[in-house]
Design an enzyme around this catalytic site. Sequence first.
Site, PDB file in Angstrom:
ATOM      1  N   GLY A 110       0.810  -1.220   0.000  1.00  0.00           N
ATOM      2  CA  GLY A 110       0.000   0.000   0.000  1.00  0.00           C
ATOM      3  C   GLY A 110       0.840   1.265   0.000  1.00  0.00           C
ATOM      4  O   GLY A 110       0.373   2.322  -0.444  1.00  0.00           O
ATOM      5  N   GLU A 147       1.739   1.861  -3.530  1.00  0.00           N
ATOM      6  CA  GLU A 147       0.504   2.281  -4.206  1.00  0.00           C
ATOM      7  C   GLU A 147       0.147   3.729  -3.868  1.00  0.00           C
ATOM      8  O   GLU A 147      -0.292   4.488  -4.725  1.00  0.00           O
ATOM      9  CB  GLU A 147      -0.634   1.338  -3.803  1.00  0.00           C
ATOM     10  CG  GLU A 147      -0.396  -0.074  -4.316  1.00  0.00           C
ATOM     11  CD  GLU A 147      -1.359  -1.087  -3.708  1.00  0.00           C
ATOM     12  OE1 GLU A 147      -1.230  -1.401  -2.505  1.00  0.00           O
ATOM     13  OE2 GLU A 147      -2.247  -1.556  -4.424  1.00  0.00           O
TER      14      GLU A 147
HETATM   15  N1  DAK Z   1       1.987  -3.550   8.946  1.00  0.00           N
HETATM   16  C1  DAK Z   1       2.082  -3.504  10.307  1.00  0.00           C
HETATM   17  N2  DAK Z   1       3.265  -3.394  10.942  1.00  0.00           N
HETATM   18  C2  DAK Z   1       4.375  -3.363  10.192  1.00  0.00           C
HETATM   19  C3  DAK Z   1       4.353  -3.416   8.789  1.00  0.00           C
HETATM   20  C4  DAK Z   1       3.067  -3.516   8.151  1.00  0.00           C
HETATM   21  N3  DAK Z   1       2.947  -3.516   6.833  1.00  0.00           N
HETATM   22  N4  DAK Z   1       5.629  -3.384   8.326  1.00  0.00           N
HETATM   23  C5  DAK Z   1       6.409  -3.292   9.426  1.00  0.00           C
HETATM   24  N5  DAK Z   1       5.681  -3.287  10.527  1.00  0.00           N
HETATM   25  C6  DAK Z   1       6.129  -3.206  11.916  1.00  0.00           C
HETATM   26  C7  DAK Z   1       6.792  -4.523  12.334  1.00  0.00           C
HETATM   27  O1  DAK Z   1       5.816  -5.451  12.730  1.00  0.00           O
HETATM   28  C8  DAK Z   1       7.642  -4.033  13.495  1.00  0.00           C
HETATM   29  O2  DAK Z   1       6.822  -3.831  14.614  1.00  0.00           O
HETATM   30  P1  DAK Z   1       7.285  -4.292  16.092  1.00  0.00           P
HETATM   31  O3  DAK Z   1       7.556  -5.758  15.989  1.00  0.00           O
HETATM   32  O4  DAK Z   1       8.528  -3.486  16.342  1.00  0.00           O
HETATM   33  O5  DAK Z   1       6.136  -3.925  16.973  1.00  0.00           O
HETATM   34  C9  DAK Z   1       8.099  -2.665  13.022  1.00  0.00           C
HETATM   35  O6  DAK Z   1       7.168  -2.255  12.036  1.00  0.00           O
HETATM   36  C10 DAK Z   1       9.486  -2.666  12.409  1.00  0.00           C
HETATM   37  O7  DAK Z   1       9.506  -3.659  11.383  1.00  0.00           O
HETATM   38  P2  DAK Z   1      10.619  -4.815  11.303  1.00  0.00           P
HETATM   39  O8  DAK Z   1      11.150  -5.127  12.654  1.00  0.00           O
HETATM   40  O9  DAK Z   1      10.064  -5.921  10.501  1.00  0.00           O
HETATM   41  O10 DAK Z   1      11.756  -4.034  10.507  1.00  0.00           O
HETATM   42  P3  DAK Z   1      12.838  -4.655   9.522  1.00  0.00           P
HETATM   43  O11 DAK Z   1      13.767  -3.550   9.202  1.00  0.00           O
HETATM   44  O12 DAK Z   1      13.408  -5.933  10.033  1.00  0.00           O
HETATM   45  O13 DAK Z   1      12.017  -5.025   8.175  1.00  0.00           O
HETATM   46  C11 DAK Z   1      10.439  -4.628   6.399  1.00  0.00           C
HETATM   47  C12 DAK Z   1      11.427  -4.015   7.433  1.00  0.00           C
HETATM   48  C13 DAK Z   1       9.708  -3.476   5.745  1.00  0.00           C
HETATM   49  C14 DAK Z   1      11.220  -5.411   5.360  1.00  0.00           C
HETATM   50  C15 DAK Z   1       9.470  -5.583   7.146  1.00  0.00           C
HETATM   51  O14 DAK Z   1       8.914  -4.889   8.269  1.00  0.00           O
HETATM   52  C16 DAK Z   1       8.344  -6.044   6.279  1.00  0.00           C
HETATM   53  O15 DAK Z   1       8.528  -6.949   5.455  1.00  0.00           O
HETATM   54  N6  DAK Z   1       7.163  -5.455   6.481  1.00  0.00           N
HETATM   55  C17 DAK Z   1       5.978  -5.859   5.749  1.00  0.00           C
HETATM   56  C18 DAK Z   1       6.053  -5.316   4.362  1.00  0.00           C
HETATM   57  C19 DAK Z   1       4.836  -5.775   3.572  1.00  0.00           C
HETATM   58  O16 DAK Z   1       4.600  -6.961   3.387  1.00  0.00           O
HETATM   59  N7  DAK Z   1       4.100  -4.801   3.093  1.00  0.00           N
HETATM   60  C20 DAK Z   1       2.914  -5.068   2.344  1.00  0.00           C
HETATM   61  C21 DAK Z   1       1.767  -5.112   3.313  1.00  0.00           C
HETATM   62  S1  DAK Z   1       0.347  -5.774   2.523  1.00  0.00           S
HETATM   63  C22 DAK Z   1      -6.366  -5.231  -0.146  1.00  0.00           C
HETATM   64  C23 DAK Z   1      -6.133  -4.135   0.617  1.00  0.00           C
HETATM   65  C24 DAK Z   1      -4.864  -3.764   0.901  1.00  0.00           C
HETATM   66  C25 DAK Z   1      -3.801  -4.485   0.451  1.00  0.00           C
HETATM   67  C26 DAK Z   1      -4.066  -5.584  -0.293  1.00  0.00           C
HETATM   68  C27 DAK Z   1      -5.328  -5.965  -0.606  1.00  0.00           C
HETATM   69  N8  DAK Z   1      -7.682  -5.601  -0.467  1.00  0.00           N
HETATM   70  C28 DAK Z   1      -8.757  -5.180   0.301  1.00  0.00           C
HETATM   71  C29 DAK Z   1      -7.920  -6.444  -1.624  1.00  0.00           C
HETATM   72  C30 DAK Z   1      -2.493  -4.065   0.773  1.00  0.00           C
HETATM   73  C31 DAK Z   1      -1.626  -4.904   1.227  1.00  0.00           C
HETATM   74  C32 DAK Z   1      -0.350  -4.503   1.763  1.00  0.00           C
HETATM   75  O17 DAK Z   1       0.125  -3.391   1.701  1.00  0.00           O
END
Ligand code: DAK
Length: 265
Positions: free
Chosen positions: A117, A120
């Site tokens: 997001g 996006e």
């Molecule tokens: N949501 C919630 N918390 C998040 C987050 C996220 N997207 N990304 C990071 N955080 C939080 C982590 O949980 C952590 O929190 P604590 O454990 O400290 O409480 C904190 O931020 C720091 O993150 P990390 O410890 O993981 O930090 P690193 O440097 O090790 O890693 C990272 C950074 C960005 C690589 C990793 O955090 C990561 O992979 N984050 C998730 C990235 C991700 O997958 N983003 C896409 C999210 S899904 C839809 C509607 C919406 C969507 C889709 C469909 N429909 C209704 C059809 C949208 C989807 C998305 O965006």
Amino acid sequence: MSQSKDGSQTVVQWEDRGAIAIATIDRPKALNALNLDVLRGLKDLVETKAHREGLRAVVLTGAGDKAFVAGADIVAMQEYGPAEAEAFSLEAQALGEAIERAPVPFIAAVDGFALGGGCELAMACDMIFAGPKAKFGQPEVNLGVIPGFGGTQRLVRRVGHAIAMDLCLTGRMIGAEEAVRSGLASRAVDGSALDAAIEAAEQIAAKGPVAIRMARRAIHEAADSDLRSGLAAERSLFALCFATADQKEGMAAFVGRRPAQFTGR
Ligand code: DAK
């Protein structure tokens, strides 16, 4: 993050700086992940403050030094069923449309992660500036979902079918240089993307405001129409510029070898 008068959390900050403004998504501990508070708070600001008289450009950024926005809030989404997911997606898509409908350009300043997001949201802006630490990606497939904030549509329009498929199916991240090469971002900068975006916003603020509005509208038209209709729209908008005081002033200033004083009329 600060507390507003009604006690609710303010997760988006808005700073007016004369002719420009800086909007900052302010949840650095969650890497500025988008929850409903962020989506609604930002949309509200875009629909009110971005329409202020005298405003010429907005820079959108994320708080902290790690992320623009690391995506939709996975913790919040975890328990969603299809109805909540659709409502969430509608809120996010409405925010993207509010940015595109705003009367002034938005520049996304990406100095860290712009994932899911977050990528996006950046794509809903008119330009994306990327610093050395920028990382873009659509990693939703890692979570068993697809982009839901307009990503599959805006990404294809920016980078084309081949690269959109690559990014959405592999979920891989790309840096600033690749983002620019692929057409996702406008500029890769050596230093702070935020500083570069502020500088560009100030440059835009010095141009003819009506011309900026018309150019933006014509370019948006290109993404949504066939060439013939797009050229027709460009012609009309070009002609309309000649009904403005800004056009008279801009051309008189050029001929008179002096800086233009645009009024936005
Ligand atoms: N949501 C919630 N918390 C998040 C987050 C996220 N997207 N990304 C990071 N955080 C939080 C982590 O949980 C952590 O929190 P604590 O454990 O400290 O409480 C904190 O931020 C720091 O993150 P990390 O410890 O993981 O930090 P690193 O440097 O090790 O890693 C990272 C950074 C960005 C690589 C990793 O955090 C990561 O992979 N984050 C998730 C990235 C991700 O997958 N983003 C896409 C999210 S899904 C839809 C509607 C919406 C969507 C889709 C469909 N429909 C209704 C059809 C949208 C989807 C998305 O965006």
